[in-house]
Design a protein around this motif. Sequence first.
Motif, PDB file in Angstrom:
ATOM      1  N   ALA A   1       6.844 -11.684   7.312  1.00 44.54           N
ATOM      2  CA  ALA A   1       5.418 -11.599   7.641  1.00 44.54           C
ATOM      3  C   ALA A   1       4.570 -11.499   6.386  1.00 44.54           C
ATOM      4  CB  ALA A   1       5.161 -10.397   8.551  1.00 44.54           C
ATOM      5  N   GLY A   2       5.045 -10.706   5.412  1.00 47.10           N
ATOM      6  CA  GLY A   2       4.290 -10.573   4.170  1.00 47.10           C
ATOM      7  C   GLY A   2       4.105 -11.897   3.466  1.00 47.10           C
ATOM      8  N   ARG A   3       5.162 -12.693   3.392  1.00 46.94           N
ATOM      9  CA  ARG A   3       5.070 -13.997   2.748  1.00 46.94           C
ATOM     10  C   ARG A   3       4.131 -14.914   3.516  1.00 46.94           C
ATOM     11  NH1 ARG A   3       5.145 -14.932  -1.611  1.00 46.94           N
ATOM     12  NH2 ARG A   3       5.805 -17.081  -1.318  1.00 46.94           N
ATOM     13  N   ALA A   4       4.215 -14.874   4.851  1.00 55.75           N
ATOM     14  CA  ALA A   4       3.355 -15.742   5.664  1.00 55.75           C
ATOM     15  C   ALA A   4       1.890 -15.377   5.503  1.00 55.75           C
ATOM     16  CB  ALA A   4       3.773 -15.651   7.127  1.00 55.75           C
ATOM     17  N   ILE A   5       1.598 -14.077   5.434  1.00 60.93           N
ATOM     18  CA  ILE A   5       0.211 -13.646   5.266  1.00 60.93           C
ATOM     19  C   ILE A   5      -0.337 -14.110   3.931  1.00 60.93           C
ATOM     20  CG2 ILE A   5      -1.274 -11.613   4.988  1.00 60.93           C
ATOM     21  CD1 ILE A   5       0.543 -10.183   7.012  1.00 60.93           C
TER      22      ILE A   5
ATOM     23  N   LEU B   1      -4.663  11.447   5.687  1.00 61.23           N
ATOM     24  CA  LEU B   1      -3.888  10.344   5.126  1.00 61.23           C
ATOM     25  C   LEU B   1      -4.486   8.973   5.450  1.00 61.23           C
ATOM     26  CD1 LEU B   1      -0.194  11.439   5.794  1.00 61.23           C
ATOM     27  CD2 LEU B   1      -1.363  11.338   3.592  1.00 61.23           C
ATOM     28  N   SER B   2      -5.101   8.833   6.620  1.00 57.35           N
ATOM     29  CA  SER B   2      -5.552   7.506   7.061  1.00 57.35           C
ATOM     30  C   SER B   2      -6.533   6.838   6.094  1.00 57.35           C
ATOM     31  CB  SER B   2      -6.152   7.596   8.468  1.00 57.35           C
ATOM     32  OG  SER B   2      -7.301   8.411   8.484  1.00 57.35           O
ATOM     33  N   PRO B   3      -7.484   7.565   5.475  1.00 62.24           N
ATOM     34  CA  PRO B   3      -8.350   6.894   4.493  1.00 62.24           C
ATOM     35  C   PRO B   3      -7.782   6.910   3.079  1.00 62.24           C
ATOM     36  CG  PRO B   3      -9.178   9.096   4.908  1.00 62.24           C
ATOM     37  CD  PRO B   3      -7.943   8.947   5.741  1.00 62.24           C
ATOM     38  N   THR B   4      -6.512   7.288   2.946  1.00 63.82           N
ATOM     39  CA  THR B   4      -5.916   7.442   1.617  1.00 63.82           C
ATOM     40  C   THR B   4      -4.780   6.458   1.366  1.00 63.82           C
ATOM     41  OG1 THR B   4      -6.424   9.810   1.710  1.00 63.82           O
ATOM     42  CG2 THR B   4      -4.854   9.092   0.034  1.00 63.82           C
ATOM     43  N   LEU B   5      -3.782   6.419   2.254  1.00 64.21           N
ATOM     44  CA  LEU B   5      -2.580   5.627   2.015  1.00 64.21           C
ATOM     45  C   LEU B   5      -2.843   4.125   2.023  1.00 64.21           C
ATOM     46  CD1 LEU B   5       0.271   7.424   3.999  1.00 64.21           C
ATOM     47  CD2 LEU B   5      -0.016   7.272   1.528  1.00 64.21           C
ATOM     48  N   ALA B   6      -3.404   3.614   3.132  1.00 61.66           N
ATOM     49  CA  ALA B   6      -3.599   2.161   3.255  1.00 61.66           C
ATOM     50  C   ALA B   6      -4.534   1.602   2.176  1.00 61.66           C
ATOM     51  CB  ALA B   6      -4.120   1.821   4.648  1.00 61.66           C
ATOM     52  N   PRO B   7      -5.660   2.251   1.874  1.00 64.68           N
ATOM     53  CA  PRO B   7      -6.494   1.740   0.777  1.00 64.68           C
ATOM     54  C   PRO B   7      -5.780   1.769  -0.571  1.00 64.68           C
ATOM     55  CG  PRO B   7      -7.759   3.243   2.154  1.00 64.68           C
ATOM     56  CD  PRO B   7      -6.330   3.361   2.575  1.00 64.68           C
ATOM     57  N   LEU B   8      -4.901   2.755  -0.777  1.00 67.17           N
ATOM     58  CA  LEU B   8      -4.166   2.825  -2.038  1.00 67.17           C
ATOM     59  C   LEU B   8      -3.184   1.658  -2.158  1.00 67.17           C
ATOM     60  CD1 LEU B   8      -3.459   4.194  -4.656  1.00 67.17           C
ATOM     61  CD2 LEU B   8      -1.988   5.783  -3.407  1.00 67.17           C
ATOM     62  N   VAL B   9      -2.534   1.294  -1.055  1.00 63.76           N
ATOM     63  CA  VAL B   9      -1.650   0.125  -1.067  1.00 63.76           C
ATOM     64  C   VAL B   9      -2.442  -1.114  -1.470  1.00 63.76           C
ATOM     65  CG1 VAL B   9      -0.217  -1.399   0.351  1.00 63.76           C
ATOM     66  CG2 VAL B   9      -0.064   1.076   0.648  1.00 63.76           C
ATOM     67  N   ALA B  10      -3.634  -1.271  -0.884  1.00 65.51           N
ATOM     68  CA  ALA B  10      -4.480  -2.432  -1.183  1.00 65.51           C
ATOM     69  C   ALA B  10      -4.912  -2.454  -2.648  1.00 65.51           C
ATOM     70  CB  ALA B  10      -5.709  -2.430  -0.271  1.00 65.51           C
ATOM     71  N   ASP B  11      -5.234  -1.280  -3.195  1.00 65.05           N
ATOM     72  CA  ASP B  11      -5.702  -1.225  -4.579  1.00 65.05           C
ATOM     73  C   ASP B  11      -4.575  -1.455  -5.583  1.00 65.05           C
ATOM     74  OD1 ASP B  11      -8.211  -0.753  -3.630  1.00 65.05           O
ATOM     75  OD2 ASP B  11      -8.215   1.396  -4.039  1.00 65.05           O
TER      76      ASP B  11
ATOM     77  N   ASN C   1       1.105  -4.901   1.970  1.00 65.37           N
ATOM     78  CA  ASN C   1       0.929  -4.266   3.273  1.00 65.37           C
ATOM     79  C   ASN C   1       2.191  -4.378   4.121  1.00 65.37           C
ATOM     80  OD1 ASN C   1      -1.721  -3.240   3.135  1.00 65.37           O
ATOM     81  ND2 ASN C   1      -2.583  -5.268   3.480  1.00 65.37           N
ATOM     82  N   SER C   2       2.838  -5.536   4.083  1.00 66.46           N
ATOM     83  CA  SER C   2       4.063  -5.729   4.865  1.00 66.46           C
ATOM     84  C   SER C   2       5.205  -4.875   4.325  1.00 66.46           C
ATOM     85  CB  SER C   2       4.463  -7.212   4.857  1.00 66.46           C
ATOM     86  OG  SER C   2       3.504  -7.986   5.547  1.00 66.46           O
ATOM     87  N   ALA C   3       5.294  -4.770   3.000  1.00 65.23           N
ATOM     88  CA  ALA C   3       6.340  -3.934   2.402  1.00 65.23           C
ATOM     89  C   ALA C   3       6.160  -2.474   2.813  1.00 65.23           C
ATOM     90  CB  ALA C   3       6.311  -4.066   0.882  1.00 65.23           C
ATOM     91  N   PHE C   4       4.926  -1.996   2.810  1.00 65.43           N
ATOM     92  CA  PHE C   4       4.683  -0.607   3.197  1.00 65.43           C
ATOM     93  C   PHE C   4       4.932  -0.414   4.694  1.00 65.43           C
ATOM     94  CE2 PHE C   4       2.143   3.286   3.814  1.00 65.43           C
ATOM     95  CZ  PHE C   4       2.681   4.054   2.791  1.00 65.43           C
ATOM     96  N   ALA C   5       4.570  -1.419   5.510  1.00 61.85           N
ATOM     97  CA  ALA C   5       4.864  -1.347   6.941  1.00 61.85           C
ATOM     98  C   ALA C   5       6.367  -1.334   7.192  1.00 61.85           C
ATOM     99  CB  ALA C   5       4.216  -2.536   7.659  1.00 61.85           C
ATOM    100  N   LEU C   6       7.120  -2.066   6.365  1.00 59.73           N
ATOM    101  CA  LEU C   6       8.576  -2.084   6.476  1.00 59.73           C
ATOM    102  C   LEU C   6       9.155  -0.703   6.176  1.00 59.73           C
ATOM    103  CD1 LEU C   6      11.153  -3.807   6.853  1.00 59.73           C
ATOM    104  CD2 LEU C   6      11.092  -4.269   4.404  1.00 59.73           C
ATOM    105  N   VAL C   7       8.646  -0.060   5.142  1.00 65.04           N
ATOM    106  CA  VAL C   7       9.093   1.294   4.802  1.00 65.04           C
ATOM    107  C   VAL C   7       8.776   2.256   5.953  1.00 65.04           C
ATOM    108  CG1 VAL C   7       8.632   3.258   3.282  1.00 65.04           C
ATOM    109  CG2 VAL C   7       8.947   0.983   2.313  1.00 65.04           C
ATOM    110  N   LYS C   8       7.593   2.131   6.509  1.00 66.30           N
ATOM    111  CA  LYS C   8       7.197   2.982   7.641  1.00 66.30           C
ATOM    112  C   LYS C   8       8.132   2.773   8.819  1.00 66.30           C
ATOM    113  CE  LYS C   8       3.395   3.799  10.885  1.00 66.30           C
ATOM    114  NZ  LYS C   8       1.982   3.441  11.244  1.00 66.30           N
ATOM    115  N   GLN C   9       8.412   1.516   9.147  1.00 69.88           N
ATOM    116  CA  GLN C   9       9.260   1.211  10.290  1.00 69.88           C
ATOM    117  C   GLN C   9      10.682   1.744  10.076  1.00 69.88           C
ATOM    118  OE1 GLN C   9       7.769  -0.271  13.023  1.00 69.88           O
ATOM    119  NE2 GLN C   9       9.653   0.419  14.007  1.00 69.88           N
ATOM    120  N   LEU C  10      11.165   1.647   8.842  1.00 76.41           N
ATOM    121  CA  LEU C  10      12.496   2.163   8.529  1.00 76.41           C
ATOM    122  C   LEU C  10      12.550   3.677   8.726  1.00 76.41           C
ATOM    123  CD1 LEU C  10      15.262   1.233   7.470  1.00 76.41           C
ATOM    124  CD2 LEU C  10      14.464   1.746   5.158  1.00 76.41           C
ATOM    125  N   ALA C  11      11.507   4.363   8.299  1.00 71.88           N
ATOM    126  CA  ALA C  11      11.446   5.816   8.473  1.00 71.88           C
ATOM    127  C   ALA C  11      11.379   6.189   9.945  1.00 71.88           C
ATOM    128  CB  ALA C  11      10.236   6.378   7.729  1.00 71.88           C
TER     129      ALA C  11
END
Length: 425
Positions: free
Chosen positions: A59-63, A323-333, A344-354
């Motif tokens: 998904a990350g590559r496709a995006i 966390l909601s206004p902190t984690l995702a914006p930090l990934v983007a930055d 974003n996909s890599a971080f979602a993958l880590v979340k899903q694994l956890a």
Amino acid sequence: MGAAMRRIHVGNALSAFGLGFTVPYLYVYVAQVRGLGSVTAGLVLAVFAVAALIVLPFAGRAIVRRGPLPVLLVALVTAALGALSLGLSASAGTVLLSAAALGAGQAVMQPALATMIVDCSTTETRSRAFAMQFFLQNLGLGVGGLIGGHLVDTTSASSFTLLFAIEAAMFLVLVAVMATVRVPRAPRIEEAPGQTGGGSWKQLLGNRAMVQLCVLGFVLFFACYGQFESGLSAYGVEAAGISTSALGTALAANTLVIVIAQFAVLKFVERRKRSRVIASVGLIWAVAWAVAGYAGLGHGSQAMATAAFISTYALFGLGEAMLSPTLAPLVADLAPTGLAGQYNSAFALVKQLALAIGPAVGGPLGASLHAPYIVAFLLFSLGITVLAVRLGRQLTDVQNQPSLARSRVVTQGGAPADTVVVAEA
């Protein structure tokens, strides 16, 4: 908030509303209503996690290559077909295939929508945009679950078919809404010479700050979200004698705190370093686990144990709101230009694994080894604080505190000069 961002937020709310309709009742539907047993029902929940783990790297590559909107539309149609098929399935094979389609579509939605938020926001507005996303997701899940609970009838398979059909309809409505979004054109990977698929992953893994954030994210999701409906609930029932109604109240308290506190804590978060905000969340969650320890291991009354258990979920909600206004914006930055979808996909993958490992570890531990369970996850929470402090050393000043991106220079005579933009790393 522009028109595109408004539609994206509507999309987040609708997708969460649709998922809230069915996710809480999947086990009952498969095991009891369709009569396929607890083993098949457990496999369905596992298939959700496995499907996500399989599709997210692609998904990350496709995006990055195609843009987030086309990927999102494909994911929504896939999820709609999976939901409708799940509502009509009566055999184990079709149920598992349908769950795989629904799980894959649902997993891809998250990084696609997150990338669209990144494309439609600036460094200064991104925290607020992701806070709004989290607020609407929780509101949608809560409202969807509440309405779905009043529609289902465990003696009637048709009531569940209606439920899944409504979920599918929500996804298709979302297709219509998102098709009208005009996302600002972000650079694609083809425009960056030398950026092959392997190269982009190598670049991500070479980003020390991103790798440390992924490790931190895994511990965050493992120690919190991965315990909500498994280890912590099992601990509450077995060790603290919590009733199912009290467990429902605790989950409602978690959502209520998020809805009430989200924009109040946003003002606090925006003015402080992100690493310190995450570190403080670790301390708050350590207190939450200590309160949970009192609920199950203390010698107070049942009323006190119930109140402590509900307070545990409320404290988790406060941390989530921070966390909601902190984690995702930090990934983007942290993502280089054109690679926000990959990150974003890599971080979602880590979340899903956890989220896949968390229940498998926490469930048995919380149900039988009560004291070790509390001690272990209290230490995990303190580990979050340590990891957050270490992450802060890898971030630039602007990445750690976006409010520094703009500073107003005042001339000697007192008249404000033009805003000076600090270059972002």
